[in-house]
Design an enzyme around this catalytic site. Sequence first.
Site, PDB file in Angstrom:
ATOM      1  N   THR A  40       4.255  -0.469   8.947  1.00  0.00           N
ATOM      2  CA  THR A  40       5.297  -0.695   9.961  1.00  0.00           C
ATOM      3  C   THR A  40       4.711  -0.631  11.364  1.00  0.00           C
ATOM      4  O   THR A  40       5.149  -1.355  12.273  1.00  0.00           O
ATOM      5  CB  THR A  40       6.426   0.341   9.794  1.00  0.00           C
TER       6      THR A  40
ATOM      7  N   GLY B  81       0.825  -1.200   0.000  1.00  0.00           N
ATOM      8  CA  GLY B  81       0.000   0.000   0.000  1.00  0.00           C
ATOM      9  C   GLY B  81       0.852   1.240   0.000  1.00  0.00           C
ATOM     10  O   GLY B  81       2.081   1.164   0.147  1.00  0.00           O
ATOM     11  N   PRO B  82       0.232   2.400  -0.148  1.00  0.00           N
ATOM     12  CA  PRO B  82       0.985   3.655  -0.178  1.00  0.00           C
ATOM     13  C   PRO B  82       1.761   3.884   1.115  1.00  0.00           C
ATOM     14  O   PRO B  82       1.382   3.383   2.182  1.00  0.00           O
ATOM     15  CB  PRO B  82      -0.109   4.722  -0.360  1.00  0.00           C
ATOM     16  N   SER B  83       2.841   4.659   1.022  1.00  0.00           N
ATOM     17  CA  SER B  83       3.633   4.991   2.207  1.00  0.00           C
ATOM     18  C   SER B  83       2.779   5.753   3.215  1.00  0.00           C
ATOM     19  O   SER B  83       1.888   6.526   2.840  1.00  0.00           O
ATOM     20  CB  SER B  83       4.836   5.863   1.810  1.00  0.00           C
ATOM     21  N   GLY B  84       3.061   5.530   4.514  1.00  0.00           N
ATOM     22  CA  GLY B  84       2.316   6.211   5.580  1.00  0.00           C
ATOM     23  C   GLY B  84       0.980   5.576   5.875  1.00  0.00           C
ATOM     24  O   GLY B  84       0.149   6.158   6.589  1.00  0.00           O
ATOM     25  N   GLY B  85       0.766   4.366   5.367  1.00  0.00           N
ATOM     26  CA  GLY B  85      -0.532   3.707   5.575  1.00  0.00           C
ATOM     27  C   GLY B  85      -0.633   2.949   6.883  1.00  0.00           C
ATOM     28  O   GLY B  85      -1.708   2.455   7.224  1.00  0.00           O
ATOM     29  N   GLY B  86       0.487   2.770   7.609  1.00  0.00           N
ATOM     30  CA  GLY B  86       0.438   2.088   8.909  1.00  0.00           C
ATOM     31  C   GLY B  86       1.004   0.686   8.889  1.00  0.00           C
ATOM     32  O   GLY B  86       0.825  -0.070   9.840  1.00  0.00           O
TER      33      GLY B  86
ATOM     34  N   GLU C  48      10.566  -4.092   4.078  1.00  0.00           N
ATOM     35  CA  GLU C  48      11.329  -3.494   2.969  1.00  0.00           C
ATOM     36  C   GLU C  48      12.777  -3.993   2.991  1.00  0.00           C
ATOM     37  O   GLU C  48      13.721  -3.224   2.803  1.00  0.00           O
ATOM     38  CB  GLU C  48      11.322  -1.959   3.091  1.00  0.00           C
TER      39      GLU C  48
END
Length: 585
Positions: free
Chosen positions: A379, A372-377, A502
């Site tokens: 991690t 999904g897009p970065s900053g989606g939660g 990642e």
Amino acid sequence: MEEKEQQGNWKQLVRLIARTKPSKAMLITAILMSLAGTGVSLLIPLFTKNLVDGFSLSNLSWKQLTVFGGVFVLQAVVSGFASFMLNVSGQRIVANLRDRLWKKLLVLPIPYYDSNRTGETISRMTNDTGIVKQLIAENLTSFLSGIISVIGSVIVLFYMDWQMTSVMLGVIPIAALFMVPLGRQMYHISKGLQKETASFTTTLTQVLSEVRLVKSMNAERREYAAGNKWIKSLYQFGVKEAKIQALIAPLIYFVMMMLLVVIVGYGGMRVSSGALSAGELVAFILYLIQIVMPMTQITTFFTQFKKTVGATERIGSILDSPEEDHSVGKPVGEGAKAITIHDLSFGYGNGEPVLTNLDFRVEPGTVTAIVGPSGGGKTTLFSLLERYYEPTGGTIKYGNEAIDSFNLREWRSQFGYVSQESPLIAGTIRENICYGIEHEVDDAELVKAAEMAYAHNFISELPEGYDTEVGERGIKLSGGQRQRIAIARALLRDPKILMLDEATSALDSKSEVVVQEALKNLMAGRTTLVIAHRLSTVVDADQIIFVEKGKLTGSGTHDELLATHPLYREFATQQLRLQVAEVGE
């Protein structure tokens, strides 16, 4: 109000010392010896008085000289032992305090470190405990002996001549008019100095730990200006402190001279009138020294005590912070189990929700990719699985049990974690691969883990082999080498659940191929969760979870999402173009 606060401060310091479980027997012995040493020193002026009053060469005997010398030696020996024992007690108290603080820092939860800067925490551990050490190990000794000396001297003086003693003590309130305000000023300066020192330590830690970023961004001038601001601020506080100290020393000297003039002048009159003997006048002067000299030590103690109050409050706030409890909870048990995430929500502090109503299941031994897009939660989800944070809503279950019912230490031992920039500690390659393993690792185990991680060959080519120093954060190794060491570390741990965040995104194509092979060995037979942007990493996953802005918007295999999820299709198409471009290059 101020008196109540001062009492509270005393109590807080005593409570902090009590936490260190000091040796009461040693402290009591040291205090008693200090009392005895000071008591002996109080006899010296009386011996001098008798010696002066009855002085003549015919009356002078070796016996008198022997007794007089013996008193001096006894006082020196007893005081020396008392000082040594108090110092040892103080050093032991502070060592125990640092031990408790260090142990506490290691069990504080991650949210504590999110809201407290590392440099300030380091300052609590080093600077603040140093201030407590100075008070207990250095100033307390002179304070106790000083108090006894002053009280004892005043009692003896009143016994010898109450009138002259009253005149002499009349000078003390005049000195207090100057000394008390100066003491308050010193307290405020010291408090500000401690705060500025902590901030400066924070700046140093932050800049020096990221010095390569500073240099690559040509930010030396910016960081020099920021550090120079703290240096100037510390200098200004130092100048203020020097001004106060410059006033205190002459004031003490002035008081001493005033008292000496009063005693010599008024005492000379009483000697000439026969009310006082010459020996008593000499004794008065000696007792005066035993009153005035400890006054400096007592003043220093209270100044240091006020510094220690601030340090005690900050140390106490750390020791009183809630901590992770590794002693409770049930065992995880044998065998791999499914991970079930139901209606999971989470937000940092009082901020916006990072995850909202997540629902999915990870079967044992399968690979689940989270994209999904970065900053989606994504991690953040890994952090919740490792119980760095508690969910604000919903549950995470392992088998049929909520993960917060398991023993925390045992639960975390189920995981192997390889991130984009797998951290290494300053030390050898061997120490890094074996990090966190409590049993002795033999060479065969170590080499097997390194071979499966495709790390053994490059390690063997290094001059020192497994004993090669990696440098701070592993800076002496390449990114691919660091990743393979991290994979070897995870293999040696033999986890049931593997989390890859990642793990290959920062590597070049050649390194990625080797690391991907190492990851296949690591993933074999384990439940694996993968955060990835590379299509090659997720296309063969048993299931793919697509997360947008903290919400699950799709799940299924690569082919299923390609057919039903527009954003995933866009994601896959972009990745395919990127791979074609890389092959073309």
